[in-house]
Design a protein around this motif. Structure first.
Motif, short mmCIF file in Angstrom:
data_model
loop_
_atom_site.label_atom_id
_atom_site.label_comp_id
_atom_site.label_asym_id
_atom_site.label_seq_id
_atom_site.Cartn_x
_atom_site.Cartn_y
_atom_site.Cartn_z
N VAL A 1 0.69 -1.04 -0.05
CA VAL A 1 0.06 -0.08 0.01
C VAL A 1 0.94 1.30 0.05
O VAL A 1 0.40 2.38 -0.48
CB VAL A 1 -1.08 0.09 1.28
N ALA A 2 2.10 1.19 0.85
CA ALA A 2 2.77 2.42 0.73
C ALA A 2 3.47 2.52 -0.66
O ALA A 2 3.55 3.81 -1.35
CB ALA A 2 4.08 2.15 1.69
N ARG A 3 3.79 1.39 -1.40
CA ARG A 3 4.42 1.27 -2.61
C ARG A 3 3.17 2.25 -3.88
O ARG A 3 3.69 2.97 -4.54
CB ARG A 3 4.61 0.02 -3.24
N GLY A 4 2.04 1.68 -3.35
CA GLY A 4 0.77 2.48 -4.11
C GLY A 4 0.97 4.09 -4.09
O GLY A 4 0.27 4.63 -5.00
N LEU A 5 1.66 4.76 -3.37
CA LEU A 5 1.65 6.19 -3.04
C LEU A 5 1.94 6.41 -4.47
O LEU A 5 1.67 7.84 -4.97
CB LEU A 5 2.57 6.62 -2.20
N GLU A 6 2.87 6.15 -5.40
CA GLU A 6 3.26 6.22 -6.71
C GLU A 6 1.86 6.85 -7.61
O GLU A 6 1.86 7.79 -8.33
CB GLU A 6 4.20 5.52 -7.41
N ALA A 7 1.17 6.04 -7.50
CA ALA A 7 -0.19 6.16 -8.17
C ALA A 7 -1.19 7.05 -7.83
O ALA A 7 -1.61 8.04 -8.56
CB ALA A 7 -1.08 4.70 -8.45
#
Length: 276
Positions: free
Chosen positions: A188-194
């Motif tokens: 979910v943290a990696r999803g910050l890019e989106a």
């Protein structure tokens, strides 16, 4: 990953894989689109409160939860995903949370046949209210694979968390963020890019939403960040016939589960009133 026994899981085919929908209840379909640092399970308590009258579909946006479609920093692809979910479930009512609210609003532009649109605190930058110049530092952290530092920069941009936390310097925030990155939290943290890509694409473009014809409710909390309240007011002013409700004492986590500092019991009555 969602494990509640009263939810059923279905897969919706999209580009590169599938999007998971966690469904509870029976009746008219309602899709809930989560925001940053979340997956579909983040609004499970809220979904259960709506379930007596509706089939509530919680979406794991790509790259999160149990969806197999890979993460992409492309709002157009995520909009295609959401359209596929709406078509697969037959839903005509959508609740968008934070960056998910921007997606939901954009979908209403694409599908005028939607019957209800609820937007909770969309992070629209108006007159540089979000200070998006910092996104260059976010890009650098993502390029370096430093998710913890990217989280820290995003915390500064979106003013996530309590003021004492996002007021800290980025190096200290990065150390704290790295400690929070459990295997469960990293996707979910990696999803910050989106999420940052969604915010950028709609920055200074609130006027785009003047073409929405779906009956719309815009929600904010009176204890939330000022730029979010500014965005809610501007969006209400531009969407024809839109109504704004400010929920007393609530802040940006209001739609989340009770054990995630949310207040779903305070939010649900307003949602039910408008959905009906």
């Amino acid at each position: 990953m969602m494990s509640r026994t009263d939810f059923t899981n279905t897969q919706v085919a999209v580009a590169g894989g599938s999007i998971t929908c966690h469904t509870v209840g029976a009746g008219v379909g309602v899709v809930i689109v989560h925001g940053a640092m979340q997956d579909g399970a983040s609004q499970a308590d809220l979904a259960e409160l709506l379930a007596p009258g509706y089939s509530v579909h919680l979406v794991d946006r790509r790259g999160r939860g149990s969806s197999t479609a890979p993460l992409v920093a492309d709002p157009g692809v995520e909009l295609d995903d959401l359209q596929a979910v709406v078509e697969a479930t037959g839903s005509r009512r959508i609740i968008g949370v934070s960056s998910g609210a921007i997606l939901a609003a954009r979908l209403a532009l694409r599908i005028p046949a939607l019957e209800r649109l609820i937007l909770f605190e969309p992070p629209l930058s108006i007159d540089d209210s979000m200070g998006l110049a910092r996104t260059a530092a976010f890009d650098a952290a993502i390029a370096a694979g430093d998710v913890g530092r990217a989280m820290a920069v995003a915390m500064k941009i979106a003013e996530m968390g309590p003021p004492w936390m996002f007021g800290l310097p980025i190096p200290l925030l990065a150390v704290m963020s790295r400690r929070m990155l459990t295997p469960e939290r990293k996707p979910v943290a990696r999803g910050l890019e989106a999420d940052v890509a969604i915010i950028r694409a709609s920055a200074e473009r609130v006027g785009d939403f003047a073409a929405i014809t779906t009956p719309t409710l815009v929600l904010d909390g009176t204890a939330t960040r000022p730029y979010l309240r500014k965005a809610a007011a501007a969006l209400t002013a531009v969407i024809p016939g839109a109504r704004q409700v400010s929920l007393e004492g609530l802040f940006h986590a209001a739609t989340q589960n009770r054990d995630e500092f949310g207040s779903p019991d305070a939010v649900a009555p307003t949602l039910l009133d408008f959905l009906t």
